[in-house]
Design a protein around this motif. Structure first.
Motif, PDB file in Angstrom:
ATOM      1  N   PHE A   1      -0.745   4.661 -13.832  1.00  0.00           N
ATOM      2  CA  PHE A   1      -1.777   4.232 -15.278  1.00  0.00           C
ATOM      3  C   PHE A   1      -3.138   3.703 -14.238  1.00  0.00           C
ATOM      4  O   PHE A   1      -2.959   2.271 -14.006  1.00  0.00           O
ATOM      5  N   VAL A   2      -4.546   4.585 -14.124  1.00  0.00           N
ATOM      6  CA  VAL A   2      -5.486   3.870 -13.354  1.00  0.00           C
ATOM      7  C   VAL A   2      -6.854   3.544 -14.023  1.00  0.00           C
ATOM      8  O   VAL A   2      -7.203   4.509 -15.420  1.00  0.00           O
ATOM      9  N   ASN A   3      -7.515   3.002 -13.625  1.00  0.00           N
ATOM     10  CA  ASN A   3      -9.305   2.907 -13.840  1.00  0.00           C
ATOM     11  C   ASN A   3      -9.762   4.207 -13.442  1.00  0.00           C
ATOM     12  O   ASN A   3      -9.545   3.309 -11.717  1.00  0.00           O
ATOM     13  N   PRO A   4     -10.765   4.635 -13.395  1.00  0.00           N
ATOM     14  CA  PRO A   4     -11.009   6.154 -12.343  1.00  0.00           C
ATOM     15  C   PRO A   4     -12.263   5.429 -11.671  1.00  0.00           C
ATOM     16  O   PRO A   4     -12.361   5.772 -10.911  1.00  0.00           O
ATOM     17  N   ILE A   5     -12.937   4.088 -11.851  1.00  0.00           N
ATOM     18  CA  ILE A   5     -13.516   3.817 -11.185  1.00  0.00           C
ATOM     19  C   ILE A   5     -13.717   2.341 -10.593  1.00  0.00           C
ATOM     20  O   ILE A   5     -14.179   1.694 -10.392  1.00  0.00           O
ATOM     21  N   GLY A   6     -11.804   1.619 -11.100  1.00  0.00           N
ATOM     22  CA  GLY A   6     -11.618   0.303 -10.525  1.00  0.00           C
ATOM     23  C   GLY A   6     -11.416  -0.043  -8.936  1.00  0.00           C
ATOM     24  O   GLY A   6     -10.280   1.381  -8.744  1.00  0.00           O
ATOM     25  N   PHE A   7     -11.701  -0.148  -8.183  1.00  0.00           N
ATOM     26  CA  PHE A   7     -11.251  -1.032  -6.747  1.00  0.00           C
ATOM     27  C   PHE A   7      -9.260  -1.317  -7.342  1.00  0.00           C
ATOM     28  O   PHE A   7      -9.085  -1.111  -5.901  1.00  0.00           O
ATOM     29  N   LYS A   8      -9.039  -2.145  -8.073  1.00  0.00           N
ATOM     30  CA  LYS A   8      -7.624  -2.664  -7.712  1.00  0.00           C
ATOM     31  C   LYS A   8      -7.069  -1.641  -8.119  1.00  0.00           C
ATOM     32  O   LYS A   8      -5.665  -1.753  -7.079  1.00  0.00           O
ATOM     33  N   CYS A   9      -7.017  -0.367  -8.712  1.00  0.00           N
ATOM     34  CA  CYS A   9      -6.152   0.148  -8.647  1.00  0.00           C
ATOM     35  C   CYS A   9      -6.617   1.494  -7.419  1.00  0.00           C
ATOM     36  O   CYS A   9      -5.292   2.056  -7.618  1.00  0.00           O
ATOM     37  N   TYR A  10      -7.472   2.106  -7.302  1.00  0.00           N
ATOM     38  CA  TYR A  10      -7.688   2.321  -6.219  1.00  0.00           C
ATOM     39  C   TYR A  10      -6.665   2.045  -5.045  1.00  0.00           C
ATOM     40  O   TYR A  10      -5.739   2.370  -4.240  1.00  0.00           O
ATOM     41  N   ARG A  11      -6.787   0.737  -4.887  1.00  0.00           N
ATOM     42  CA  ARG A  11      -5.274  -0.279  -3.782  1.00  0.00           C
ATOM     43  C   ARG A  11      -3.702   0.081  -3.990  1.00  0.00           C
ATOM     44  O   ARG A  11      -3.056   1.116  -3.537  1.00  0.00           O
ATOM     45  N   THR A  12      -3.979   0.129  -5.660  1.00  0.00           N
ATOM     46  CA  THR A  12      -2.464  -0.009  -6.046  1.00  0.00           C
ATOM     47  C   THR A  12      -2.465   1.557  -5.537  1.00  0.00           C
ATOM     48  O   THR A  12      -1.373   2.606  -5.566  1.00  0.00           O
ATOM     49  N   GLU A  13      -3.012   2.923  -5.773  1.00  0.00           N
ATOM     50  CA  GLU A  13      -2.839   4.517  -5.242  1.00  0.00           C
ATOM     51  C   GLU A  13      -2.394   4.567  -4.653  1.00  0.00           C
ATOM     52  O   GLU A  13      -1.711   5.035  -3.587  1.00  0.00           O
ATOM     53  N   GLN A  14      -3.157   3.497  -3.137  1.00  0.00           N
ATOM     54  CA  GLN A  14      -3.276   3.639  -2.208  1.00  0.00           C
ATOM     55  C   GLN A  14      -1.592   3.335  -1.365  1.00  0.00           C
ATOM     56  O   GLN A  14      -0.800   3.347  -0.771  1.00  0.00           O
ATOM     57  N   GLU A  15      -1.301   2.289  -2.383  1.00  0.00           N
ATOM     58  CA  GLU A  15       0.229   1.431  -2.061  1.00  0.00           C
ATOM     59  C   GLU A  15       1.144   2.764  -2.699  1.00  0.00           C
ATOM     60  O   GLU A  15       2.467   2.767  -1.962  1.00  0.00           O
ATOM     61  N   VAL A  16       1.063   3.600  -3.982  1.00  0.00           N
ATOM     62  CA  VAL A  16       2.163   4.338  -4.408  1.00  0.00           C
ATOM     63  C   VAL A  16       1.680   5.511  -3.084  1.00  0.00           C
ATOM     64  O   VAL A  16       3.058   6.228  -2.822  1.00  0.00           O
TER      65      VAL A  16
ATOM     66  N   LEU B   1       8.265  -1.122  -4.866  1.00  0.00           N
ATOM     67  CA  LEU B   1       8.620  -0.223  -4.739  1.00  0.00           C
ATOM     68  C   LEU B   1      10.111   0.164  -4.103  1.00  0.00           C
ATOM     69  O   LEU B   1      10.479   1.048  -4.720  1.00  0.00           O
ATOM     70  N   ASN B   2       9.965   0.143  -2.935  1.00  0.00           N
ATOM     71  CA  ASN B   2      11.218   0.546  -1.835  1.00  0.00           C
ATOM     72  C   ASN B   2      12.551  -0.487  -2.392  1.00  0.00           C
ATOM     73  O   ASN B   2      13.172  -0.044  -2.176  1.00  0.00           O
ATOM     74  N   GLU B   3      12.138  -1.298  -2.965  1.00  0.00           N
ATOM     75  CA  GLU B   3      13.259  -2.435  -3.405  1.00  0.00           C
ATOM     76  C   GLU B   3      13.448  -1.946  -4.455  1.00  0.00           C
ATOM     77  O   GLU B   3      15.273  -2.252  -4.782  1.00  0.00           O
ATOM     78  N   ILE B   4      13.182  -1.867  -5.474  1.00  0.00           N
ATOM     79  CA  ILE B   4      13.162  -1.209  -6.320  1.00  0.00           C
ATOM     80  C   ILE B   4      14.024  -0.033  -6.634  1.00  0.00           C
ATOM     81  O   ILE B   4      15.708   0.795  -6.957  1.00  0.00           O
ATOM     82  N   ILE B   5      13.850   1.059  -6.100  1.00  0.00           N
ATOM     83  CA  ILE B   5      14.504   2.239  -5.303  1.00  0.00           C
ATOM     84  C   ILE B   5      16.086   2.331  -4.357  1.00  0.00           C
ATOM     85  O   ILE B   5      16.789   3.162  -4.995  1.00  0.00           O
ATOM     86  N   LEU B   6      15.519   1.385  -3.556  1.00  0.00           N
ATOM     87  CA  LEU B   6      16.742   0.590  -2.378  1.00  0.00           C
ATOM     88  C   LEU B   6      17.894   0.169  -3.702  1.00  0.00           C
ATOM     89  O   LEU B   6      19.247   0.145  -3.463  1.00  0.00           O
ATOM     90  N   GLU B   7      17.720  -0.279  -4.532  1.00  0.00           N
ATOM     91  CA  GLU B   7      18.429  -1.332  -5.399  1.00  0.00           C
ATOM     92  C   GLU B   7      19.032   0.192  -6.677  1.00  0.00           C
ATOM     93  O   GLU B   7      19.744  -0.721  -7.740  1.00  0.00           O
ATOM     94  N   SER B   8      18.377   0.315  -7.027  1.00  0.00           N
ATOM     95  CA  SER B   8      18.721   1.646  -7.954  1.00  0.00           C
ATOM     96  C   SER B   8      20.212   1.598  -8.291  1.00  0.00           C
ATOM     97  O   SER B   8      20.351   2.465  -9.217  1.00  0.00           O
ATOM     98  N   SER B   9      20.278   2.084  -6.859  1.00  0.00           N
ATOM     99  CA  SER B   9      21.726   1.895  -7.067  1.00  0.00           C
ATOM    100  C   SER B   9      23.033   1.357  -7.223  1.00  0.00           C
ATOM    101  O   SER B   9      24.313   1.527  -6.650  1.00  0.00           O
ATOM    102  N   SER B  10      22.202   0.430  -7.094  1.00  0.00           N
ATOM    103  CA  SER B  10      23.645  -1.179  -7.052  1.00  0.00           C
ATOM    104  C   SER B  10      23.803  -0.941  -7.978  1.00  0.00           C
ATOM    105  O   SER B  10      23.598  -0.109  -8.849  1.00  0.00           O
TER     106      SER B  10
END
Length: 233
Positions: free
Chosen positions: A24-39, A197-206
């Motif tokens: 969920f993002v703000n369509p004019i927000g730069f912080k959201c832009y950076r988060t989208e790049q991370e995802v 996110l990698n940490e969460i995905i890798l640990e999700s089967s633990s």
């Protein structure tokens, strides 16, 4: 009862783990832009896991307050507040209209728009939308026609309803579901990086103890999800 039985059967028969991400993002927000790049970075790094992801615009007066505080804008300036609220709403409709010409084009439109506004060399306007739409290789005339349609407005309202059901209160927020548990998802706020996110995905089967410890360390909460079904679209 049928939904629960069907979900259990689907989960047992699934040959691999499937993750579904809602950002969920703000369509004019730069912080959201950076988060989208991370995802996107996280998704491109996956090897074997199947992921469906959705970027969803969300805003209300509370998220506008957060946005103004982040940019150190005068919060008591009501005219500015209303202008920002209107711009976010209009940009949300623009993003929904862009998505009608393809998910990838719509996502590129959102990223280009946020980046253009973040550099401070452009202000939000119809001219900027046309420029960004062309850069995203959209049919510009069709884009503006769709943006003014009742369908796009209804689609926008449905997104706001989804955000409320998921208890979203700030941007960016990320909700993660997987096909091993159809009843609960994980809600992340602010600290959304490819590494996390990698940490969460890798640990999700633990085992459950390790997973609970990880979620506590990352300050992640769980939410219900009876109204959402993972699809293969």
């Amino acid at each position: 009862m049928y939904r629960q039985q069907q979900n259990s059967a689907d989960s047992l028969s699934s040959p691999q783990k499937i993750f579904e991400l809602y950002l969920f993002v703000n369509p004019i927000g730069f912080k959201c832009y950076r988060t989208e790049q991370e995802v996107l970075k996280f998704i491109h790094s996956l090897d074997g896991q199947k992921v469906h992801f959705h970027f969803i615009t969300f805003h209300n007066f509370n998220t506008v307050n957060q946005y103004m505080k982040r940019l150190k804008l005068p919060e008591k300036d009501l005219n500015l507040r209303n202008q920002i609220y209107s711009s976010i709403y209009d940009a949300s409709l623009a993003y929904k209209a862009a998505l009608m010409q393809g998910k990838k084009k719509g996502r590129n439109f959102l990223l280009y728009l946020q980046k253009a506004l973040a550099h401070g060399t452009a202000t939000y306007s119809k001219e900027l939308l046309a420029e960004v739409a062309a850069k995203a290789k959209l049919d510009v005339d069709m884009f503006f026609e769709d943006k003014a349609s009742s369908f796009v407005k209804s689609s926008y309202e449905a997104d706001q309803h989804t955000a409320q059901e998921m208890h979203i209160t700030k941007n960016p927020s990320l909700v993660i579901f997987d096909n091993s548990n159809y009843q609960y998802g994980l809600l992340l706020e602010d600290n959304i990086t490819a590494e996390v996110l990698n940490e969460i995905i890798l640990e999700s089967s633990s085992n459950a103890e390790k997973k609970a410890e990880l979620l506590h360390d990352l300050n992640i909460t769980t939410i219900g999800r009876g109204y959402i079904r993972i699809t293969n679209k």
